[in-house]
Every structure is written in structure tokens, then in C-alpha cells.
Design a protein around this motif. Sequence first.
Motif, PDB file in Angstrom:
ATOM      1  N   ARG A  78      10.884  42.437  71.393  1.00 35.27           N
ATOM      2  CA  ARG A  78      10.465  43.034  70.123  1.00 35.27           C
ATOM      3  C   ARG A  78       9.034  43.545  70.236  1.00 35.27           C
ATOM      4  NH1 ARG A  78      11.109  38.864  66.589  1.00 35.27           N
ATOM      5  NH2 ARG A  78      13.338  39.211  66.627  1.00 35.27           N
ATOM      6  N   ALA A  90      20.519  38.895  60.483  1.00 39.65           N
ATOM      7  CA  ALA A  90      19.374  37.992  60.473  1.00 39.65           C
ATOM      8  C   ALA A  90      18.549  38.150  59.200  1.00 39.65           C
ATOM      9  CB  ALA A  90      18.521  38.231  61.711  1.00 39.65           C
ATOM     10  N   LEU A  91      19.222  38.001  58.065  1.00 39.79           N
ATOM     11  CA  LEU A  91      18.515  38.084  56.783  1.00 39.79           C
ATOM     12  C   LEU A  91      18.614  36.740  56.072  1.00 39.79           C
ATOM     13  CD1 LEU A  91      19.935  41.490  55.482  1.00 39.79           C
ATOM     14  CD2 LEU A  91      17.739  41.116  56.610  1.00 39.79           C
ATOM     15  N   VAL A  92      17.596  36.427  55.263  1.00 39.76           N
ATOM     16  CA  VAL A  92      17.637  35.216  54.445  1.00 39.76           C
ATOM     17  C   VAL A  92      18.211  35.614  53.087  1.00 39.76           C
ATOM     18  CG1 VAL A  92      16.318  33.320  53.454  1.00 39.76           C
ATOM     19  CG2 VAL A  92      15.601  34.329  55.629  1.00 39.76           C
ATOM     20  N   TRP A  98      12.501  42.798  49.783  1.00 38.39           N
ATOM     21  CA  TRP A  98      11.155  43.051  50.321  1.00 38.39           C
ATOM     22  C   TRP A  98      10.721  41.906  51.227  1.00 38.39           C
ATOM     23  CZ3 TRP A  98       7.305  39.552  49.606  1.00 38.39           C
ATOM     24  CH2 TRP A  98       7.412  38.663  48.523  1.00 38.39           C
ATOM     25  N   ALA A  99      11.069  40.655  50.860  1.00 46.03           N
ATOM     26  CA  ALA A  99      10.656  39.501  51.663  1.00 46.03           C
ATOM     27  C   ALA A  99      11.340  39.534  53.018  1.00 46.03           C
ATOM     28  CB  ALA A  99      10.986  38.211  50.929  1.00 46.03           C
ATOM     29  N   LEU A 103       9.689  39.827  56.615  1.00 49.26           N
ATOM     30  CA  LEU A 103       9.798  38.467  57.154  1.00 49.26           C
ATOM     31  C   LEU A 103       9.079  38.338  58.507  1.00 49.26           C
ATOM     32  CD1 LEU A 103      11.087  35.788  56.330  1.00 49.26           C
ATOM     33  CD2 LEU A 103      13.079  36.403  57.697  1.00 49.26           C
ATOM     34  N   GLY A 104       8.143  37.410  58.562  1.00 48.73           N
ATOM     35  CA  GLY A 104       7.385  37.199  59.796  1.00 48.73           C
ATOM     36  C   GLY A 104       6.231  38.168  59.989  1.00 48.73           C
ATOM     37  N   ARG A 105       6.092  39.126  59.045  1.00 50.80           N
ATOM     38  CA  ARG A 105       5.021  40.131  59.154  1.00 50.80           C
ATOM     39  C   ARG A 105       4.331  40.296  57.812  1.00 50.80           C
ATOM     40  NH1 ARG A 105       9.572  43.232  62.147  1.00 50.80           N
ATOM     41  NH2 ARG A 105       8.689  43.669  64.190  1.00 50.80           N
ATOM     42  N   GLU A 106       4.249  39.236  57.040  1.00 50.15           N
ATOM     43  CA  GLU A 106       3.781  39.299  55.664  1.00 50.15           C
ATOM     44  C   GLU A 106       2.375  39.888  55.563  1.00 50.15           C
ATOM     45  OE1 GLU A 106       5.312  36.802  57.014  1.00 50.15           O
ATOM     46  OE2 GLU A 106       7.120  36.597  55.807  1.00 50.15           O
ATOM     47  N   LEU A 108      -1.139  39.885  53.680  1.00 50.89           N
ATOM     48  CA  LEU A 108      -1.904  38.857  52.982  1.00 50.89           C
ATOM     49  C   LEU A 108      -3.049  39.493  52.221  1.00 50.89           C
ATOM     50  CD1 LEU A 108      -2.015  36.243  55.873  1.00 50.89           C
ATOM     51  CD2 LEU A 108      -0.415  36.339  53.964  1.00 50.89           C
ATOM     52  N   ASN A 115      -4.242  32.359  53.017  1.00 57.51           N
ATOM     53  CA  ASN A 115      -2.996  33.049  53.373  1.00 57.51           C
ATOM     54  C   ASN A 115      -2.151  33.406  52.148  1.00 57.51           C
ATOM     55  OD1 ASN A 115      -3.406  33.140  56.136  1.00 57.51           O
ATOM     56  ND2 ASN A 115      -2.525  31.111  56.434  1.00 57.51           N
ATOM     57  N   LEU A 117      -0.006  35.694  49.792  1.00 51.10           N
ATOM     58  CA  LEU A 117       0.853  36.856  49.993  1.00 51.10           C
ATOM     59  C   LEU A 117       0.435  38.000  49.083  1.00 51.10           C
ATOM     60  CD1 LEU A 117       4.297  35.046  49.875  1.00 51.10           C
ATOM     61  CD2 LEU A 117       3.146  35.848  51.937  1.00 51.10           C
ATOM     62  N   ARG A 159      15.080  47.702  58.415  1.00 54.26           N
ATOM     63  CA  ARG A 159      13.965  46.837  58.795  1.00 54.26           C
ATOM     64  C   ARG A 159      13.627  47.037  60.275  1.00 54.26           C
ATOM     65  NH1 ARG A 159      14.451  40.367  58.432  1.00 54.26           N
ATOM     66  NH2 ARG A 159      16.011  40.695  60.025  1.00 54.26           N
TER      67      ARG A 159
ATOM     68  N   TYR B 195       7.406  30.696  53.829  1.00 52.74           N
ATOM     69  CA  TYR B 195       8.152  30.302  55.029  1.00 52.74           C
ATOM     70  C   TYR B 195       9.013  29.070  54.775  1.00 52.74           C
ATOM     71  CZ  TYR B 195       5.617  33.662  57.924  1.00 52.74           C
ATOM     72  OH  TYR B 195       5.127  34.807  58.484  1.00 52.74           O
ATOM     73  N   MET B 209      12.755  36.021  63.399  1.00 52.23           N
ATOM     74  CA  MET B 209      11.658  36.926  63.075  1.00 52.23           C
ATOM     75  C   MET B 209      10.309  36.324  63.459  1.00 52.23           C
ATOM     76  SD  MET B 209      13.356  39.462  62.216  1.00 52.23           S
ATOM     77  CE  MET B 209      12.085  40.619  61.717  1.00 52.23           C
TER      78      MET B 209
END
Lengths: 252, 326
Positions: A78, A90-92, A98-99, A103-106, A108, A115, A117, A159, B195, B209
Motif C-alpha cells: 500500500r 474491508a469496511l467497518v 466518511w469514517a 480509516l487509518g488516515r484520520e 486531526l 489527537n 478528529l 476509497r 479506533y 487499514m
Amino acid sequence: MTEVLLRADRINKRFGAVVALNDVSLELMAGEVTGLVGDNGAGKSTLVKMFSGVLRPDNGTIRFDGENVDFASPAAARGRGIETVYQDLALVGSMAVWANVYLGRELLTGPAFLNVLDKRRMISNARDMLERFVARVPPVDEPVESLSGGQRQIVAIARAGAWGSKLIIMDEPTAALGVAETRAVEEVIHGLRDRGLTVLVISHNLDQVFRITDRIWVLRRGEVIGSRETGNTRPEEIVAMITGAVPADRLG
Amino acid sequence: MAPASRQHTKALSELAKRHGLLLVFVLVVVAMLLAKPTFGTYQNIVNVLQQNAVIGIIACGMTFAIILGGFDLSVGSVTALASVVGATLMIDVPTFGIPLGIAGAFASCLLVGAVNGWLIAYAGVNPFVATLGTMTVVRGLIYVATNASPRFGVPYSFTSVGLGYIGGIPVPAIIFAIVAVTLGFVLHKTRFGHYVYAVGGNVVAAAGMGINAFRIRFAVYVLVSACAALSGIILIGQTASATPQAALGYELTAIAAVIVGGASLGGGRGRMIGTIIGVFLLGVVANALNLFGVSAFWQPVATGLILIFAVAADGFSKRGTFVLGK
């Protein structure tokens, strides 16, 4: 458009006594949609797992974007710009669109140690990012589980495309979808190509392969049978290559 | 049913689903205000706040564990551990006993939290088994160390933590409010909280991710123990002593409050405000039984019934949605 983005050279992979890939060589052209077809057990998934960093070849080289690469993990792949859209999505589901996009690249805001969001910016950016590939953007602040299967797949693909990746790999992207939703996903794949991204699609659906790809590579029993430009071949020829009715091309 | 009326029904059920808990809480409070004039008195409200602060603080931590898709059965034992370790140091160390007691209470509890976290996050032990184990071991060690007898003689000044008031509000309730606001902020506004939802909702997707699910899980179980430690310290202040049998069954009350508050044991769902309402709903019902002169033995019966009703109502609203792969 004839530049090679990824070149696999004599890739071999064994699982115990089973030879999964035998001297597989293949090229992906930059900016094209390439289809990878073959019967069950032909080695398609094993091959793309090398590109996405899930598996490593026993020997052989992979050259990506002008450099030899050897991915230790999916994160490494990646990091180099190869995103994989998995069949199991691979989605929650409980989180908003949007989250998931972020995801993993929020993003801030505020003092660094907290931290916090930046939700407002992520929501508005996520909408813009999806609009680049999708005609009808699903509501970005709704949870993913409230979307249809096709919309979820579109979010997952968009995404992958949104994060500046060069190659997007999809394993059966429309396997569980209905006709209309399949078409919508195919439009998104075209959208990726229109944006200059390179796409590798594994699909069992030959009609689809002919609709969306520029080039088709055929694998059989762990070996490359050959490749065809989609515009210069017919489904009958591809089927013959898949089933072994025609012998393997001699490739240099 | 006509489409318009069906839409109307749908909007109503949506409203009930979103604010049903608050609605029930308000109804209970209004009914009590009408039925028992003593319910609305300052003294009674202070009582409710005082009695529910300790369990409330634990429930705030538990909310994280449940959203993460787990829970922590060891919180009751950990609360007692904080109480016994803290009180012992406060009694036995002549100077600086109180700060040392607080530090000792936190240190011992964070250690248990780290064990829970390590077992669940890194060793892959199921949260039920891991925390049932530490719950039993910690309680046993407390009995061994104290010979199962209480420790008396904590400096009287420390009761201001458990029994004091600031501006007419009990100190434990103020501590609960600070914990709830802080942890609510962490859960809903920070990346860490985000998270927790991601790992609890779909750990494969989160890890895919690049989210370090191990670290999130570890941190959450340490956080739950820290909340239990705070509750144990307040318990010292409420009695100027420590009992090895303290906080028995608190884990189940805290879990019940979180679930009543709308969180799902499946993970990925729940809100801090729901937990707070859940704590006070259970607390107000217990208080109501008390005001009506019902035996305290009925209180767990009421708690259990509310829990079952809350989960059943939630399940009923989602009935008919059994889908493969969900």
C-alpha cells in the motif's frame, strides 16, 4: 499509455508439494484495466497476493513503477501505491462512510497530543473524494451497513482510488451483486481508469471482463497461457485458453 | 397501511429507537415525582448521585471494553484491590500515606489491567476467560493478604473524598462527572476512541487499514482498570476503611448499565451518554424501590428485568433481519 506499470518475471510459488505458480511472467500497462482469468485453482488469487503483499514469491522478480519490489506486508504494498479491494469488503459496517474512507488516515485538529478528529473536514472531503469516481455518492454520514452491497463495494473501490494509489487490485468485485449494482461498480472501475489509475481485476464473469478490460491475461494450472487485447479477441478464444483447448503462447 | 401512515410509523419507531432510553428514563423520573414527593427532594437527589457515582465511573470504563467487543469481569475485584491497597498504605505509612495510598492503588490496578490487556490483546485469550480468571485470582489474593478481614483506621480527613460536598454536590458525583465528560470526549472526539469503534466493529478491516488493534485492546483494558481503581479509592473515602468483600458483583451492574445504555455486546456500538443514562435509570429504579419500602433484595430483580427488557426491545426492533454474513 503503453508504459509498463508492473512486470512480474518468472514468478514461482509452491505450497508444500503443490506448485501454485510456475514461471509466471505478466505485464500490467499503466492506465489500463487488465483482466486476469482462469479456472478455479489456476493461481489467479495466489498471483495477485504477491502484488498486494500478502504472499512472497519463492523466486522471480516483481518490478513496479520502475523499481524491483519485494513486499513484506500488505502495508508495504500500500505504501508503494498498490491498493487491494478484498472480496469480503474491508469496511467497518457500524461506522459512517466518511469514517471508512478515512480509516487509518484520520485528519486531526487542535493540539497534537489530544489527537482530536477533524470530523467536519473528513465528512466534506470524503464526499468530494467519492464524487470523483461515483455518479451517485452514497450519504457519507450514514453507517456503511445501511448501504446496499453495491454501494459498499463502490465505497471500498473509491476509497482505494482516492488515496493516490497507482494500481488497484480487485478480486471478484461484483461476485455478490445484482445486475444494476454490477453495472454501477463497473462504472466506478471505468472512472478509475479515466483518472489514469491502473486496475487489475480477477473475474469469472467473461461478459464483464469483455465490458471493462483493455487486456486479458489467462492462467491455467499455475502457468500463463497468454494475453490478448480485449478489442482483438473473442470470448470463444479466451474460453479455449482457459480450458486448455489451445496450447500456451510462446512468450519471450 | 397507507404509505403516509407507514412513513409516520417508521419515523416514530426511529425516534423511539434513538431516544427510547431517554424517554423511559424521563417517564420513570416523572412518575416518581408524581408518586413520591420525597423523590424530588435535594436530599434524595444527593443520595442517588452519591450511590451511583462509584458504579458510574466503572461503567464509563466498561463502555470502552464493550464497544471494543469485549467486557471486563475483573472490575469488582480490581475496585476492592484499590480499596485494600490504598487503605493499607494510608493506615500504615505515617507521613504521605494518602498520596502513597492513591499511587499504590492505581499502580496495583494498572498492573491487573495490563495483565488483562496482554492476555486479551496479545495472547488472544477470550475476554470472558481472561477477566474471569483475573477476577478470581485478584479476589483470592486480597483474601490471602488481609485474611479476609477489613482494614480500619484510614485518616478521617480522607472521607472528604467519599462523603464531602463541593457547592452542595457530593464529591464522588463530581468525580463521576469529570470522568464521564473526559472519557466521553476521548471516546467520541479523539482518534483513540474512533479506533475503539473500528476495532470493535470489524477488527479485520481496522487492522487491514493499518490500525494497531493489539495496542487499542491493551490500552482499553488498562483504562477500565484505572476507572475501577478510582472507584476503589472513593470507596475508601466513603467508609474510612477497606473491606476485602467490597464491590462484589459490580462488574455485572456496570455491564448491565452499559447494555441498558444501548451498547451492543457484539462490539462497535454504544455511546457514553447512553451509559450515563443507563447508570441513573438503574439507580433511580433502585431508589424508587427503596422509597416505596420494598426490600433491597428486590433490587437485583429489577436490574435484571430492566436489562432483559432493554435488550429484548432492541432485538425486537431489529427482528426479521437475519442476514447471512451479518
